[in-house]
Design a protein around this motif. Structure first.
Motif, PDB file in Angstrom:
ATOM      1  N   LEU A 143       0.837  -1.200   0.000  1.00 56.06           N
ATOM      2  CA  LEU A 143       0.000   0.000   0.000  1.00 56.06           C
ATOM      3  C   LEU A 143       0.869   1.247   0.000  1.00 56.06           C
ATOM      4  O   LEU A 143       0.586   2.219  -0.714  1.00 56.06           O
ATOM      5  CB  LEU A 143      -0.918  -0.023   1.230  1.00 56.06           C
ATOM      6  CG  LEU A 143      -1.831   1.173   1.429  1.00 56.06           C
ATOM      7  CD1 LEU A 143      -2.714   1.386   0.224  1.00 56.06           C
ATOM      8  CD2 LEU A 143      -2.686   0.991   2.663  1.00 56.06           C
ATOM      9  N   PHE A 146       2.174   1.729  -3.498  1.00 52.14           N
ATOM     10  CA  PHE A 146       1.114   2.281  -4.351  1.00 52.14           C
ATOM     11  C   PHE A 146       0.968   3.769  -4.083  1.00 52.14           C
ATOM     12  O   PHE A 146       0.804   4.572  -5.001  1.00 52.14           O
ATOM     13  CB  PHE A 146      -0.229   1.590  -4.066  1.00 52.14           C
ATOM     14  CG  PHE A 146      -0.378   0.270  -4.741  1.00 52.14           C
ATOM     15  CD1 PHE A 146       0.342  -0.040  -5.876  1.00 52.14           C
ATOM     16  CD2 PHE A 146      -1.261  -0.682  -4.244  1.00 52.14           C
ATOM     17  CE1 PHE A 146       0.203  -1.258  -6.503  1.00 52.14           C
ATOM     18  CE2 PHE A 146      -1.412  -1.907  -4.869  1.00 52.14           C
ATOM     19  CZ  PHE A 146      -0.681  -2.193  -5.993  1.00 52.14           C
ATOM     20  N   PHE A 147       1.022   4.128  -2.774  1.00 56.14           N
ATOM     21  CA  PHE A 147       0.876   5.530  -2.406  1.00 56.14           C
ATOM     22  C   PHE A 147       1.989   6.367  -3.038  1.00 56.14           C
ATOM     23  O   PHE A 147       1.723   7.353  -3.715  1.00 56.14           O
ATOM     24  CB  PHE A 147       0.889   5.665  -0.895  1.00 56.14           C
ATOM     25  CG  PHE A 147       0.996   7.087  -0.415  1.00 56.14           C
ATOM     26  CD1 PHE A 147      -0.106   7.918  -0.466  1.00 56.14           C
ATOM     27  CD2 PHE A 147       2.188   7.597   0.060  1.00 56.14           C
ATOM     28  CE1 PHE A 147      -0.022   9.226  -0.043  1.00 56.14           C
ATOM     29  CE2 PHE A 147       2.292   8.902   0.483  1.00 56.14           C
ATOM     30  CZ  PHE A 147       1.180   9.726   0.431  1.00 56.14           C
ATOM     31  N   ASN A 150       1.598   5.906  -7.177  1.00 61.54           N
ATOM     32  CA  ASN A 150       0.378   6.379  -7.843  1.00 61.54           C
ATOM     33  C   ASN A 150      -0.116   7.712  -7.314  1.00 61.54           C
ATOM     34  O   ASN A 150      -0.715   8.481  -8.052  1.00 61.54           O
ATOM     35  CB  ASN A 150      -0.744   5.350  -7.671  1.00 61.54           C
ATOM     36  CG  ASN A 150      -0.484   4.122  -8.497  1.00 61.54           C
ATOM     37  OD1 ASN A 150       0.114   4.208  -9.566  1.00 61.54           O
ATOM     38  ND2 ASN A 150      -0.918   2.981  -8.005  1.00 61.54           N
TER      39      ASN A 150
END
Lengths: 398, 459
Positions: A143, A146-147, A150
Motif C-alpha cells: 500500500l 502504491f501511495f 500512484n
C-alpha cells in the motif's frame, strides 16, 4: 507427516517394537519415503503436463533472444540488439541489487536517526518518532508503494511543465532528471586515488590502534581518514585537470533533453523500501540502546570519561552486539521486499524474469527455481557471515 | 549533627525548630519547568523542537482540512466530489467509500448470498475472542472450534453448491458415527480398553456413565450442533455455489489470514518439533524447509504456487485460483511460525523435559501435556507478531490476481463513476486506516500479553 521419535530411555531389554532406536529408523524411513513419493509424483505429473502443453524444459531458453525492452538497465540491453533471456536475468538482478543497496543505506540512516529520536529527552521529537514508527510499521508495504508511486509521483506535472529545482534538477511524471556526469579520460586516476585513500586510511587505523594499545597515545583518526579518502582524490582531480563535466538537462519546447533520468518506479520503490525498513530498524536500534544497562554509562562517567567517549567506547560497542543480528535480518527483509517492485513496474529480478520471461517462455519451473536460488543465495551467504560475526562478538563467559 | 545536639546547643543563633518545607522552585516543577526540561533543555533541543513544531503546524491543519473540513461525505457519483461542480475546494471524497463500502467488504459476492459471509464473519469473531480473551471459558473447545469447525463451516458456507453439501453430509455422518461410538463406549467401558490406558480407565470407571470420556463428547456435540444447523440452512434456504472468482474485498483478506493462521500454526509446531528432533533425517528435512522458505520472498512463493502447483498435480485436480495462493501463504507462514515456536521450545528449562520423561510419559504425551502448553504460552506475542506480518503480506496476493481488499480499492480507482482528483488519496487513506487499525490492535494485544506474562515471572 513429520513423525517424531520417542525420546524415552527404555531400561534393559524390551521388545523390538518399543526400541527407540528402531522406532527412530522406521519413522525416518517412512518420512523419507513419503517425501520421495511426493517429489516423484510431482515430477512425473510436471513432465506429463508440460508435454501436454507443449512447453519445452531445460535451460536452453537462456540463450534465446528476448523480444522485449527494459527501461532501466545497468548493462546494454535491447530487443532489437538481440539480447538474450540470460541478459534479461542480469539486468533484473543488477536492478534488484541496486535498489537493495541504496535502500539499505537510506534505511540505516533513517532507522538510526528515528531510533535515537525515540529515546530523545525532547518530548516532541520522541513522540513524532513514535508516530512515524507506529504508522509505518502497521501499514502494508505494498500500500505504501502504491501511495508513493500512484498518489505522489504519477500526479506530478508532465515534462513540459517540469518543476525545476536548484542545481538543474527537474521533477516531472517521468521521474527526476539530473545533470549527468561526463567522465573525461584521466578520471581513472581519481578513482584509483580514491581506492588508495581508502586502503591507506584502513592501514592508518590499524597502526593507530596498535600505537594506542602500546603507548596510550591517541590520533585524530577522523581527520586523517577525511584527508586520505576525500582530500587525496580531490588533489588528483585538480592535478589531472578536471576530468569531469556535467551534461545539464535543457528545458525544450515539449520535452527535456539531456541529463540523466531516474525513473519514478525506482524512486517510489526506493522511498517506500527505505522508509518502511527504516521504521523497523528504528525499533532494532532502540532496543539495542536500551539493552545497555544504565550502570555501564554511569560507571564510565565515574571513571572520568566524558559523554562523547562514553558513547563511543562503552555504550555503542555493547549496543552494536545486540543491534547487528536483527539489523542484518532487516537488510535481508529489505532485499526480499524489493521484489514488490513487480507491483509498480520497476524492472527488478522478479518483474523482468519471473514476470516477462516466464510469460514469454512459459517455463515456470526453471524460471521460478532460478529466481528463488538467487534470493536463497543472498540469504545464505549473509547468514553465513552473520554467524561468523556472532561467533567473534559473542560474550565470552566463564 | 543530630537534632538532639541542636536542641541542647547553648547558642542563641542556632535555630531550635524545623523549618516548613518550601514549594519546589518554578524551574523544576510545574508546566513551565516541564516545557523547559522536555522541549528546550539545550540549544540543539530548542532547534529540534522548533523544527518539529513547524512540521506539525505545517502538516496537520492541511491534513485535517483535506480529510475532514473540505471532505465530501454524501453523494451518488463523481459530480459530488468535483470542485467545479460543487463550487468549493474539495478534499477527501468519503462519499465514494460509502458508496463502494459493500464492494470493499464482499467483493463481487452475490448480494442475495452475502448473509453467508456474515455468518462466517460472526463465527470467526467468536473464535478469535474465545481464543484471545484470557478469561474465556472452555478454551479447549474454543481451539477445536477455531481450528476444525470454523474452517469446515467456512468452506461449506462460502463455497456452497454440490461439493460443499457432499462434504457437509460426510461431516454430519462422521460426527454422528463418533457420537454413537462414544455413547456405546461410555456405557460399556470394557470396549474402550483398546485405546484408553488401564490406569485412566479405572479412574473413568468410578464416574457415572454419562460422565465417562466426557471431553471428546463435548467436541462431538458441538460438531453435531454446528453442522446440523448448517444442514438445516442448506435444506431450507439453499446454498447455491458461489465461484471463488467472485470472492473479494475484506472477506478475502480475512480469509487468507485466517487460513494462514489455522494451517501455519499446527504445521509450524510440527516443523519446530522436527527441527529439534534427534533423528537426523527429520531434522534435516525440517531445517531445509524452514530455511528455504525464509530465504525467499513471499512473492516468489506465490508465483510458484500460481504457476508450478498446477503442473505438479494431474490436470483434472488442478487447484482453484484462490486455493493456490492460500497454500503458498500457509506454507510460507508455517516456516516463520516454526521459528517462533522453536524459540518457545528452547526457553523451556531442561528439567521440564526430564521431569516429564521420569514420569514415564512418551514423546507425544510429554509434548502435548507438559512442553507445548508452556512453550506456546510464552510465544503468544511472537505468534501475534508473525500474524501481523502475515496480515500485511496478504496484500501481495494482489500481484497474482486475487481480489483482496487492496485490489478492490485499486479496482474502484479505475472506475469512471468515481474518477475524481481526490478519489485515489481517499481510497488509500481508507485502506491505510483499515490495515493500521487491524495491525495496531493486534500489536496492542501482544504488548498486553507480554506484560501479563512478565507479571507472572516477577517475584
Amino acid at each position: 507427516m513429520s513423525s517424531i521419535p520417542t525420546e524415552t530411555v527404555t531400561p534393559g531389554k524390551a521388545s523390538l517394537f518399543y526400541d527407540p532406536k528402531i522406532r527412530g529408523y522406521v519413522y525416518q524411513i517412512a518420512l523419507l519415503a513419503v517425501v520421495a513419493f511426493l517429489i516423484w509424483s510431482a515430477a512425473s505429473n510436471a513432465i506429463e503436463n508440460l508435454r501436454a502443453q507443449k512447453i519445452a524444459s531445460g535451460f536452453g531458453f537462456w540463450h534465446n533472444a528476448a523480444g522485449f525492452d527494459v527501461n532501466q538497465k545497468l548493462i546494454p540491453f535491447s530487443a532489437s540488439g538481440g539480447s538474450t533471456y540470460g541478459e534479461a536475468f542480469l539486468v533484473g538482478l543488477l536492478n534488484t541489487l541496486l535498489v537493495a543497496a541504496l535502500g539499505i543505506v537510506l534505511a540505516t540512516i533513517i532507522g538510526f536517526v528515528v531510533g535515537v529520536a525515540r529515546l530523545s529527552n525532547n518530548w516532541i521529537v520522541a513522540k513524532l518518532a513514535m508516530i512515524y514508527v507506529e504508522v509505518i510499521r502497521n501499514i502494508p508495504l505494498l500500500l505504501q508503494l502504491f501511495f508513493w508511486y500512484n498518489a505522489v509521483l504519477k500526479p506530478l506535472p508532465d515534462a513540459r511543465n517540469s518543476i525545476a529545482l536548484p542545481g538543474s534538477i527537474y521533477l516531472n511524471n517521468r521521474g527526476i532528471i539530473l545533470p549527468s556526469p561526463q567522465f573525461a579520460p584521466g578520471f581513472e586516476a581519481v578513482a584509483i586515488a580514491f581506492l588508495i585513500g581508502v586502503v591507506a586510511a584502513i592501514a592508518f587505523f590499524i597502526w593507530a590502534r596498535g600505537q594506542q594499545a602500546k603507548t596510550g597515545r591517541q590520533y585524530h583518526n577522523g581527520w586523517v581518514a577525511l584527508l586520505l579518502i576525500v582530500g587525496l582524490p580531490l588533489a588528483v582531480f585538480f592535478a589531472v585537470g578536471h576530468p569531469l563535466s556535467f551534461d545539464y538537462p535543457q528545458q525544450g519546447r515539449f520535452n527535456l533533453t539531456g541529463g540523466m533520468q531516474i525513473f519514478p518506479e525506482f524512486v517510489a520503490l526506493l522511498i517506500g523500501l527505505s522508509t518502511y525498513t527504516g521504521g523497523f530498524i528504528a525499533e532494532v536500534v532502540r532496543a539495542g540502546i536500551l539493552a545497555v544497562s544504565k550502570g555501564q554509562s554511569e560507571a564510565a562517567h565515574a571513571l572520568g570519561l566524558r559523554s562523547g567517549p562514553t558513547l563511543k567506547l562503552v555504550v555503542i560497542p555493547q549496543a552494536m552486539r545486540v543491534i547487528i543480528p536483527p539489523l542484518t535480518s532487516q537488510y535481508l527483509n529489505l532485499t526480499k521486499n524489493s521484489s514488490l517492485a513487480v507491483a509498480i513496474g520497476y524492472p527488478d529480478l522478479v518483474q523482468v524474469f519471473t514476470g516477462t520471461v516466464l510469460n514469454q517462455t512459459g517455463q515456470a519451473v526453471e524460471v521460478v527455481a532460478i529466481t528463488m536460488a538467487v534470493y536463497l543465495t543472498i540469504s545464505l551467504v549473509t547468514s553465513f557471515f552473520m554467524n561468523m560475526y556472532n561467533k567473534r562478538m559473542a560474550l565470552v563467559e566463564r | 549533627m543530630t537534632d538532639a545536639t541542636l536542641e541542647n546547643a547553648p547558642y542563641a543563633y542556632v535555630r531550635k525548630e524545623t523549618l516548613q518545607q518550601e514549594p519546589a522552585p518554578l524551574s523544576v516543577a510545574g508546566p513551565w519547568a516541564w516545557i523547559r526540561t522536555n522541549l528546550f533543555s539545550s540549544p540543539l533541543n530548542t532547534i529540534l523542537t522548533l523544527l518539529c513544531l513547524y512540521l506539525v503546524v505545517d502538516a496537520v491543519p492541511g491534513l485535517i482540512r483535506f480529510y475532514f473540513l473540505d471532505a465530501v461525505w454524501t453523494g451518488e457519483h463523481r459530480d459530488a466530489c468535483l470542485a467545479d461542480k460543487v463550487g468549493r475546494p474539495v478534499g477527501a471524497c468519503w462519499a465514494y467509500i460509502a458508496d463502494r463500502f459493500q464492494y470493499f467488504i464482499y467483493g463481487s459476492y452475490p448480494v442475495s448470498e452475502r448473509w453467508r459471509v456474515n455468518i462466517v464473519f460472526a463465527m470467526f469473531a467468536l473464535g478469535v475472542i474465545w481464543l484471545l480473551w484470557n478469561q474465556a471459558p472452555l478454551k479447549k473447545i474454543g481451539v477445536f472450534f477455531f481450528f476444525v469447525i470454523l474452517p469446515a463451516s467456512a468452506f461449506i458456507l462460502l463455497l456452497g453448491g454440490a461439493r460443499a453439501e457432499g462434504f457437509l453430509r460426510f461431516l454430519i455422518l462422521l460426527s454422528f458415527a463418533l457420537a454413537v461410538l462414544y455413547l456405546v463406549l461410555s456405557f460399556v467401558p470394557s470396549l474402550a480398553r483398546f485405546w484408553i490406558g488401564e490406569g485412566q480407565l479405572t479412574v473413568e470407571q468410578e464416574m457415572p456413565a454419562w460422565q465417562r470420556f466426557y471431553r471428546p463428547k463435548r467436541l462431538i456435540l458441538i460438531a453435531v450442533v454446528v453442522f446440523g444447523l448448517l444442514a438445516v440452512l442448506a435444506d431450507r434456504v439453499g446454498l447455491p455455489r458461489v465461484d471463488t472468482g467472485l470472492w473479494g474485498g475484506m472477506m478475502v483478506t480475512f480469509l487468507i489470514s485466517a487460513v494462514g493462521i489455522v494451517f501455519s500454526l499446527p504445521l509450524g509446531v510440527l516443523l519446530a518439533l522436527g527441527r529439534r528432533s534427534r533423528l537426523p533425517a527429520i531434522q534435516l528435512l525440517s531445517v531445509i524447509f524452514i530455511e528455504f522458505v525464509r530465504g525467499v520472498p513471499l512473492i516468489t512463493v506465490l508465483f510458484m504456487a500460481n504457476t508450478m502447483l498446477p503442473l505438479f498435480v494431474p490436470q483434472e485436480y488442478s487447484p482453484d485460483r484462490l486455493l493456490r495462493p492460500l497454500i503458498g501463504v500457509a506454507l510460507f507462514a508455517a516456516a516463520y511460525m516454526a521459528e517462533v515456536v522453536r524459540g518457545g521450545l528452547q526457553a523451556i528449562p531442561k528439567g521440564q523435559y526430564e521431569g516429564a520423561m521420569s514420569l514415564g510419559l512418551g514423546y507425544w504425551q510429554m509434548m502435548r501435556l507438559i512442553i507445548l502448553p508452556q512453550a506456546l504460552r510464552i510465544v503468544i506475542p511472537g505468534i501475534v507478531n508473525t500474524f501481523i506480518g502475515l496480515f500485511k503480506d496478504t496484500t501481495l496476493v494482489t500481484i497474482v490476481g486475487i481480489f483482496d481488499f487492496l485490489r478492490t480499492i485499486e479496482a474502484t480507482l479505475v472506475d469512471p463513476t468515481w474518477a475524481t482528483p481526490t478519489t485515489r488519496t481517499t481510497g488509500y487513506a481508507f485502506a491505510a486506516i483499515f490495515y493500521f487499525l487491524c495491525c495496531w490492535g493486534m500489536s496492542r494485544y501482544s504488548v498486553a500479553v507480554e506484560k501479563r506474562l512478565a507479571a507472572g515471572q516477577k517475584r
